[in-house]
Motif scaffolding. Structure first.
Motif, PDB file in Angstrom:
ATOM      1  N   SER A  60      35.182  38.960  41.868  1.00  0.00           N
ATOM      2  CA  SER A  60      36.475  38.515  41.325  1.00  0.00           C
ATOM      3  C   SER A  60      36.298  37.950  39.926  1.00  0.00           C
ATOM      4  O   SER A  60      37.130  38.197  39.034  1.00  0.00           O
TER       5      SER A  60
ATOM      6  N   SER B 164      35.984  40.839  37.676  1.00  0.00           N
ATOM      7  CA  SER B 164      37.272  41.503  37.436  1.00  0.00           C
ATOM      8  C   SER B 164      38.132  40.752  36.424  1.00  0.00           C
ATOM      9  O   SER B 164      39.047  41.337  35.829  1.00  0.00           O
TER      10      SER B 164
ATOM     11  N   ARG C 109      34.565  44.002  33.212  1.00  0.00           N
ATOM     12  CA  ARG C 109      35.831  43.960  33.934  1.00  0.00           C
ATOM     13  C   ARG C 109      36.174  45.323  34.526  1.00  0.00           C
ATOM     14  O   ARG C 109      36.545  45.419  35.702  1.00  0.00           O
ATOM     15  N   TRP C 110      36.026  46.367  33.731  1.00  0.00           N
ATOM     16  CA  TRP C 110      36.399  47.691  34.220  1.00  0.00           C
ATOM     17  C   TRP C 110      35.401  48.222  35.246  1.00  0.00           C
ATOM     18  O   TRP C 110      35.786  48.948  36.164  1.00  0.00           O
TER      19      TRP C 110
ATOM     20  N   CYS D 251      33.794  46.354  37.495  1.00  0.00           N
ATOM     21  CA  CYS D 251      34.142  45.681  38.746  1.00  0.00           C
ATOM     22  C   CYS D 251      35.426  46.241  39.329  1.00  0.00           C
ATOM     23  O   CYS D 251      35.524  46.486  40.544  1.00  0.00           O
ATOM     24  N   LYS D 252      36.416  46.474  38.471  1.00  0.00           N
ATOM     25  CA  LYS D 252      37.685  47.004  38.966  1.00  0.00           C
ATOM     26  C   LYS D 252      37.537  48.428  39.497  1.00  0.00           C
ATOM     27  O   LYS D 252      38.215  48.805  40.465  1.00  0.00           O
TER      28      LYS D 252
ATOM     29  N   CYS E  28      34.823  43.513  48.375  1.00  0.00           N
ATOM     30  CA  CYS E  28      35.838  44.022  47.440  1.00  0.00           C
ATOM     31  C   CYS E  28      37.234  43.542  47.833  1.00  0.00           C
ATOM     32  O   CYS E  28      38.044  43.180  46.958  1.00  0.00           O
TER      33      CYS E  28
ATOM     34  N   GLU F  21      39.756  40.590  45.586  1.00  0.00           N
ATOM     35  CA  GLU F  21      41.156  40.669  45.168  1.00  0.00           C
ATOM     36  C   GLU F  21      41.954  39.470  45.664  1.00  0.00           C
ATOM     37  O   GLU F  21      42.860  38.979  44.976  1.00  0.00           O
TER      38      GLU F  21
ATOM     39  N   ARG G 262      40.928  36.631  43.382  1.00  0.00           N
ATOM     40  CA  ARG G 262      41.530  36.790  42.049  1.00  0.00           C
ATOM     41  C   ARG G 262      43.007  36.400  42.071  1.00  0.00           C
ATOM     42  O   ARG G 262      43.489  35.695  41.174  1.00  0.00           O
TER      43      ARG G 262
END
Length: 217
Positions: free
Chosen positions: A35, A38, A46-47, A49-50, A102, A106, A109
């Protein structure tokens, strides 16, 4: 016969509980790390992890278990979970940890970003460090907000442990189904009782935690 069935189901339920507990031990902190990745200001991090979260959340857990178990052996016949030196249980655990980390990321986050930015700025005005702001301001409020979705994920995890039977990990449903060969159907209903009782205890636990955090309202 009832005692024989109970003993078998307890063995299978023990395996399910191990997967449940170990998944939480490893996935909860890993999810927090993901998180943070992300929300990282560095675009590549960031990308990355996303993208990982998107792939894992967008594909079935059953498929992930099969890929993680059979993949290494298919890529290199000298290496694989199915070899005597490796463990089917460990392969299943790896799949569960990655998958639930994962999902947890989210939830984390969403909880972190739901805390008003004004509180973070107020902490800075008071001279608090980023670490102090996170642990003394953000974290407690985040926990309150993420308890309901976390409760849902915990209950889902209990039921998802049944998927490990696809790689011959002998969990509780496998044990219950084995009695069908003897012409007995009631052990399957008995198996369902184990899930209902355990999920009921989890529901009570999370309900109690939510009441204890009512002071954030």
């Amino acid at each position: 016969m009832v005692w024989t069935v109970t003993q078998s189901l307890l063995v299978g339920f023990g395996t399910s509980l191990q997967i449940f507990a170990l998944t939480l031990i490893f996935a909860l902190p890993l999810g927090l790390v993901i998180s943070f990745g992300s929300m990282n200001r560095m675009l590549p991090v960031r990308w990355m992890c996303k993208t990982v979260v998107w792939i894992i959340r967008g594909s079935p857990l059953l498929l992930q278990i099969l890929i993680i178990f059979y993949g290494p052996g298919l890529m290199n016949r000298n290496y694989g979970w199915a070899l005597p030196t490796f463990d089917r249980f460990l392969a299943a655990l790896v799949a569960f940890v990655i998958n639930y980390a994962c999902y947890f990321s989210e939830i984390y986050r969403g909880g972190i970003q739901s805390v008003p930015i004004g509180q973070y700025e107020a902490g800075q005005v008071l001279g608090m460090t980023k670490r102090q702001i996170f642990f003394k301001v953000t974290l407690l409020q985040m926990i309150k907000r993420i308890l309901p979705p976390m409760g849902n994920e915990f209950i889902t995890l209990v039921k998802d442990t049944a998927l490990v039977r696809v790689i011959s990990v002998y969990e509780i449903i496998w044990m219950g189904e084995s009695f069908i060969k003897k012409g007995l159907l009631w052990p399957l209903f008995y198996t369902g009782a184990f899930y209902l009782v355990f999920n009921g205890l989890l529901t009570i636990l999370f309900g109690g935690l939510e009441r204890r955090l009512d002071y954030f309202r």
